[in-house]
Motif scaffolding. Sequence first.
Motif: not given
Length: 408
Positions: A30-41
Amino acid sequence: MWALQFTPRVAISEDAVLMEVGASTRLFGGRRALRDRVVAEAAELGVQKVAWAPTGLAAHAFARCNIENGFKKPLQELLDRRPMECLSAVRPHATDLAQTGCRTLGDVRARPRHGLARRWGKQLRLAIDQAYGHEPEAFEWEVLPDAFRARLELPFRVEHAPALLQGARRLLVQMCGWLCARHAGTTAFTLHWSHDAMRPRDAGEGGHITVGTADPTRDVEHLCRLLAEHLTKIQLAAPVGDLVLTADQVNDQAGSNGQLFPDESEDGEAPHLVLERIAARVGPQAVKRCVVNEDHRQEWMAHWQPADVPVPRKPAASTDLPQPTWVLPEPLRLAVRNNRPVYQGELQVLAGPQCIEAGWWDRDEEAAAGRLVVRDYWIAESGRAGTLWIFQAKLDDGIAWYLHGIFG
């Protein structure tokens, strides 16, 4: 290369990297999970701003204005309030537009379309339409390279090898993104370092260290732990200013299909990863694992090897009969009564034979003897000992019987 793990549509857009992830959100939870991973990495790679929007030009404009979420309001409302300089196509004409009273993108968009194109060019009008989603965007998508090699200039000179991990981690994140995009894992990677120009003459230009894993992996945390263990044993001959990371051995590694019920041990470290980390610390010969060979001979069907050595991708030898739960270290010769084997009573043969003739090419150099095996295996039943795995040795007198395993 890191961004290509999320989508095959990645482009360089001036001072930014653009990803079109509309078709990938479900794959990453989902969008939220993808957003969190992209921002963290992305933060580990030195990315300063991340923004999301329905169009690429709008996302780029929002990133310049420190606005991350371009979906919280209608796109037109969000863009109209932004300074007109946040769009690259407007910058060359910013002075002229300001003299006409334009301050925001909304002001520029409100000007007559034909007059805007006639006075400042069609490219400006096209960029405005593309940013607002009225015209399609065209990008030159990046192609995933066949090999991985990445360089990093350190912000300061490093004198101790363990401190190289800080810069090496950024390169490892890039490499794991590249591996994920290739649906692959690595079993060996090499970290090269270059000494500072003001080094002693006998220091050399630099050095390198190669780290291996038994199984293909693209786990950043595990690779960092392995590299950290190896760097503790390195003494740098001079300060280091540059790092280069290469993926030496790459193997296919399919992604996980997931499970209906989550495994309670998912949060812990996998056993084979723990073994590799211990082997890196105490030495490769101190930790060993059992590996199955493609060999029908029971004594050589498996062997022990160092835990950090890649496991050969060979299937186990196929057998006609079920294999026993317990195998004796050495076959036990059985007594024979009326040409029938005896073990806690006369044995009743249930199934067989499974004929094995192998090992004519193998030789024990220490014992100066060959390892040829010619046997007929049978499943037999004993009234007291249960179900047994026995064989008749063909190379003997043709009568000798042996007990080799017990079924649990």
